[in-house]
Motif scaffolding. Sequence first.
Motif, PDB file in Angstrom:
ATOM      1  N   ASP A 186       7.846  -2.436  -7.255  1.00 44.72           N
ATOM      2  CA  ASP A 186       8.134  -1.102  -7.779  1.00 44.72           C
ATOM      3  C   ASP A 186       7.034  -0.632  -8.713  1.00 44.72           C
ATOM      4  O   ASP A 186       6.767   0.569  -8.816  1.00 44.72           O
ATOM      5  N   LYS A 203       4.126   0.483  -6.019  1.00 42.59           N
ATOM      6  CA  LYS A 203       4.362   1.151  -4.734  1.00 42.59           C
ATOM      7  C   LYS A 203       3.941   2.615  -4.703  1.00 42.59           C
ATOM      8  O   LYS A 203       3.728   3.173  -3.620  1.00 42.59           O
ATOM      9  N   ARG A 254      -4.021   0.095  -4.706  1.00 45.64           N
ATOM     10  CA  ARG A 254      -2.688  -0.506  -4.772  1.00 45.64           C
ATOM     11  C   ARG A 254      -2.785  -2.029  -4.832  1.00 45.64           C
ATOM     12  O   ARG A 254      -2.046  -2.684  -5.574  1.00 45.64           O
ATOM     13  N   ASN A 309       3.521  -4.729  -3.262  1.00 42.25           N
ATOM     14  CA  ASN A 309       4.635  -3.888  -2.818  1.00 42.25           C
ATOM     15  C   ASN A 309       5.740  -3.742  -3.856  1.00 42.25           C
ATOM     16  O   ASN A 309       6.813  -3.222  -3.549  1.00 42.25           O
TER      17      ASN A 309
END
Length: 208
Positions: A22, A25, A34, A20
Amino acid sequence: LYLAYQAMHGPIEAPAEYVNSDFCKTVTTANKRRTYCGMMACLDEGIANLTATYKRLGIWEDTLVVLAADNGGHVGSSGNNAPLRGEKSTNYEGGVRAVGFVHWPKLPQVLQGTTSNVVVHVADWLPTFVHGVAGFPLTRDDFVYDLDGIDQWESLMAGVVNADNRMIVHEIGGDNRIRQESYFETATGYKIIRYFPTIYNHGQGATC
């Protein structure tokens, strides 16, 4: 120091603070990309910790770092080798060609930040370190077979090719009784793939 990281490799999982972050994201969640990014962010932090330690010990300026992958990514485990065809456990370029880099503070300025297209096999690193970097002779020993690799230091430092015509053979898949072989010739750039190019969907006529 030889350091083999588990990442980037399955299982595809990473602490939430990396997934999660930066840095990750905006990465798609398709095929767990991800989470894969989170693994990379965690790996990057580990390498940063290592380099910081070397700098604190005052040995960073004398340290040669080689980061190399052992094979292409596995698409089923969030890998992506585009634009190359294939993936891990195939004899296509996406399976046998992998990225890597060399970092050394004493590299000539003209080489820093550049890309080399020299074909380097994993077996080349031993003679490159022993002879090319350390300057020790590569003497014949009592082993049955000669050393497979060649010293690539001059090639990497000057962009020249040590072997005018070199044949690289890949044989993979023996543990699953699916025979895979490929032969690549550096002089012509041609590759011959024999038997089965991939272990995936074997027997169903599908290839990568």
